[in-house]
Design a protein around this motif. Sequence first.
Motif, short mmCIF file in Angstrom:
data_model
loop_
_atom_site.label_atom_id
_atom_site.label_comp_id
_atom_site.label_asym_id
_atom_site.label_seq_id
_atom_site.Cartn_x
_atom_site.Cartn_y
_atom_site.Cartn_z
N GLY A 63 0.49 -5.52 -15.41
CA GLY A 63 0.56 -4.07 -15.51
C GLY A 63 1.95 -3.55 -15.26
N LEU A 66 1.34 0.22 -10.40
CA LEU A 66 0.25 -0.14 -9.49
C LEU A 66 -0.14 1.08 -8.67
N HIS A 71 -5.67 -0.81 -7.93
CA HIS A 71 -4.98 -2.08 -8.15
C HIS A 71 -4.81 -2.91 -6.88
N VAL A 74 -4.62 -6.71 -7.42
CA VAL A 74 -3.62 -7.27 -8.34
C VAL A 74 -2.71 -8.20 -7.55
#
Length: 92
Positions: A63, A66, A71, A74
């Motif tokens: 991505g 964030l 997220h 992540v």
Amino acid sequence: MNVEEEVERLKEEIKRLGKAQDDGSIKVTFGVLFHDDRCANIFEALVGTLRAAKKRKVLTYDGELLLQGVHDNVEITLKPPPAATTDEVVKN
């Protein structure tokens, strides 16, 4: 603090909070970084520092932007330091 200093501090915090991988990289989730009190006190704009580090190819994550909550899971991967080349070893 300039961007280079912030990126260096971010690397130290990822080393502190993350888990070392077999390839020498270190992984941590965005949520762990975002919710850490020490990181909150160091980085006024954690997301901006992460983007600057990604642009400098110091770390990777999926991505572009964030967001806290969305997220948190992540994975952010701090790349391993470059291996010394034979020429560098000979010079030292």
